[in-house]
Design a protein around this motif. Structure first.
Motif: not given
Length: 101
Positions: A32-49
């Motif tokens: 079981i794996v989870i992908p990671l992508h390079r952070f582009d400076g944006q994550v929707s508020p409330g979704i960081t958990r």
């Protein structure tokens, strides 16, 4: 294969994966794996958990927890690192995905 090992899986849309499967299930033919992508400076508020930004030696990456899935062990190859230091964030994201808290 160990939990929290990182893998580069060529040919996938997001080729960097973290193994989140328990070590004692090593006899299974998949992981079981989870992908990671390079952070582009944006994550929707409330979704960081659900999609935390992890500071890795190769740069900041977003854990794409909603894209969790299974890959055959034969497709994964050798680990390129381990991110056990992010265990709590990864576990919290998985718990949030399945439990909602």
């Amino acid at each position: 294969m160990a939990r929290f090992d990182l893998y580069r899986v060529e040919g996938w849309r997001i080729p960097l994966m973290v193994d989140v499967q328990a070590d004692h299930l090593d006899e299974l033919s998949s992981r079981i794996v989870i992908p990671l992508h390079r952070f582009d400076g944006q994550v929707s508020p409330g979704i960081t958990r659900l999609k935390p930004v992890l500071r890795l030696p190769i740069g900041d990456h977003v854990l794409e927890t909603p894209d969790l899935g299974s890959l055959p062990r034969s497709a994964i190859g050798r680990p390129v690192g381990n991110i056990v230091e992010h265990r709590d964030q990864i576990t919290a994201a998985i718990d949030f995905l399945f439990q909602g808290f």
